[in-house]
Design an enzyme around this catalytic site. Sequence first.
Site, PDB file in Angstrom:
ATOM      1  N   GLU A  78     -51.952  17.675  36.677  1.00 25.20           N
ATOM      2  CA  GLU A  78     -52.381  16.479  36.208  1.00 25.20           C
ATOM      3  C   GLU A  78     -52.871  17.096  34.648  1.00 25.20           C
ATOM      4  O   GLU A  78     -53.584  18.055  34.353  1.00 25.20           O
ATOM      5  CB  GLU A  78     -53.611  16.190  36.589  1.00 25.20           C
ATOM      6  CG  GLU A  78     -53.329  15.087  38.094  1.00 25.20           C
ATOM      7  CD  GLU A  78     -54.602  14.054  38.568  1.00 25.20           C
ATOM      8  OE1 GLU A  78     -55.319  13.905  37.612  1.00 25.20           O
ATOM      9  OE2 GLU A  78     -54.494  14.076  39.681  1.00 25.20           O
ATOM     10  N   ASP A 109     -59.688   7.209  41.405  1.00 25.38           N
ATOM     11  CA  ASP A 109     -59.382   6.212  40.301  1.00 25.38           C
ATOM     12  C   ASP A 109     -57.974   5.515  40.468  1.00 25.38           C
ATOM     13  O   ASP A 109     -56.973   5.615  39.768  1.00 25.38           O
ATOM     14  CB  ASP A 109     -59.345   7.302  39.053  1.00 25.38           C
ATOM     15  CG  ASP A 109     -59.160   6.293  37.608  1.00 25.38           C
ATOM     16  OD1 ASP A 109     -59.893   5.465  37.470  1.00 25.38           O
ATOM     17  OD2 ASP A 109     -58.461   6.974  36.930  1.00 25.38           O
ATOM     18  N   TYR A 137     -57.903  18.180  31.736  1.00 24.83           N
ATOM     19  CA  TYR A 137     -57.992  16.987  30.739  1.00 24.83           C
ATOM     20  C   TYR A 137     -58.572  17.410  29.601  1.00 24.83           C
ATOM     21  O   TYR A 137     -59.596  16.618  28.905  1.00 24.83           O
ATOM     22  CB  TYR A 137     -58.859  15.673  31.270  1.00 24.83           C
ATOM     23  CG  TYR A 137     -57.746  15.263  32.359  1.00 24.83           C
ATOM     24  CD1 TYR A 137     -56.564  14.090  31.825  1.00 24.83           C
ATOM     25  CD2 TYR A 137     -57.914  15.322  33.605  1.00 24.83           C
ATOM     26  CE1 TYR A 137     -55.882  13.531  32.838  1.00 24.83           C
ATOM     27  CE2 TYR A 137     -57.036  14.774  34.693  1.00 24.83           C
ATOM     28  CZ  TYR A 137     -55.996  13.944  34.067  1.00 24.83           C
ATOM     29  OH  TYR A 137     -55.154  13.185  35.011  1.00 24.83           O
TER      30      TYR A 137
END
Length: 625
Positions: free
Chosen positions: A516, A187, A480
Amino acid sequence: MKSIVSIVPIFILIFLSYVNGGILYPKVSKTRELQSLDGLWLFSLNTNGSFSESTGLSGTKTDKDIHLMPVPASFNDIPTTLEVRDHLGPVVYEREFLVPANWKENKRVWLRFGSVCYSAQVYINGELVTTHSIGHLPFAIEITSYLNDEENVLRVIVDTTLDKSSIPQGSISHLPNGRRYLSYTFDFFNYGGIDRPVILYTTPLTYIDDIDITTTVQGSTGIVSYEIKIEGDNIPVTYEVTVLDRDKKEVAKNSGSSGDIKIANANLWWPYLMHDDPGYLYTLKVELIGKDNTPIDSYSENFGIRQLAWNSNTFTINDKPIYFRGFGRHEDSDIRGKGLDLPLVIRDHNLIRWIGANAYRTSHYPYAEEIMDMADRLGIMILDEVPAVNTENYNDELLENHKRSLTELYHRDKNRPSVVVWSIANEPRTQVTESEDYYRHISAHIKSFDKSRPITIANLYGYDVDHAGQFLDIIAVNKYAAWYEYPGQLDVITSTVISQLKGWHSKHNKPIFMTEYGADTLEGYHMLPTYMWSEEFQVKLMSEYFKAFDQARNEGWFIGEMIWNFADFKTANDIRRVGGNKKGIFTRQRQPKNSAHFLRKRYWSLANKLNNVDMPTDLDEYVIE
């Protein structure tokens, strides 16, 4: 142009001479000179296929497809056409250069590239001198015998094409109209070009090829272990090894090609906000002396004295627990793409200190040596990552390229005190059984070089399906919740995150940290009540993660948090992306969103709580008495 088949044997010979050799950064010394080849180069897409080694770029230098291209820079965003930005296949760079006449007198002349993305074939005066096939890492070759007395022509064929065995991986797909394009799962935009400095430099005929430095700490004494490797003409030499402090004053001396130097009351290398004098650097000055006390070669390498250790719960530096406060980042900016940009380097590190961070991951590839120099100097801890992103479809050639990327990264960064963790992959497909044997080999490979630093993987897949965590020293987690998973549902974050973190620790009994988490956010977009993509949503999401982090930290095995991302960055065209990935707490132009101010309060509060650091006076504006 020579076929790739004819190039491969040359490449293997050249590569083998450097895979276990030095890649010291070029520096001027009493015995070494250098010349930058940065600047404007000729550039061509070579779309007409008429390139040949004898006639130059596309036949002549007046062809309309010849552009001027700055080096260092990615080429994609500088011209104004889709043809250039989305080009698939080789491009050609060319320039002329002269070397001073005295450079060929009892000297070797070298050519070094800080990085070419992704593969490079380098020609001097029409002759192939070297190739390199991994981006983001330096390579060098001696070119003395290829040089003319007058102008020399340097030509570099650069190709951004990726395949199933390259690092990173990609594949070529075809549109309905027949046009080929590059598909990849990572990404970030697949920038290409000569994106870091190109340097000519000299060494003596007998020269210092490499320096290994490791340090340990015993009480207040720093122990510096070194090993010097020389190459070239076989002549008798002696070694003078001197340690200089930050003020360039001599603190210790030794002789011999290897040895241990003890420094009493050593100034240790500390991370930012863990000590009032972070990033303290010494210099190891190495001099080769020939007969009649003649200086043969001289090179100086900066280093810091520090010692790392880890167990099932903690990760320490100089016997003090580390708690990472940081980011995932990208080398990415307007116009120059991934090209080295020194003003941006300084701006980024000013923002890192302003926000109270002490670490970042070089996601998802090694960063420029000039960036790493800043981290060394400022006391910013680095998770040093190879360009292995979303690794899948495991095969033997991929394994060898992955190992080679780790080898080259190790040789480049082994002496850096800022590098505290080797990150051997980002979000690989570790849910498949083939990944177990693959990462057994990868982890053993990097540990064959270095057992003084822990290794990790930024894991996408959960602990219940992962096959690689068993080979790691510390466990990094990407998660996420409320974004890709349960989009917009903020109330699920804390429970799902703490469950995943506890599961990893319970399975492997190793320190855990978050590499992340985050949410895409359009600067200036506000919604009440909060809504995805708004600045309010990003702040609220962060707050829910902070609750999970504090719960995990109180368990005693959670060692840090890194938000995704430091700044917005460009990606390929994607219906999920509006001009790129917008998860940055800063815009691509390095201006703060609301989340930057919120994270600043978090990071400085953690520094105050864990390291007794005084809080900045401007975290909150005056409201009422």
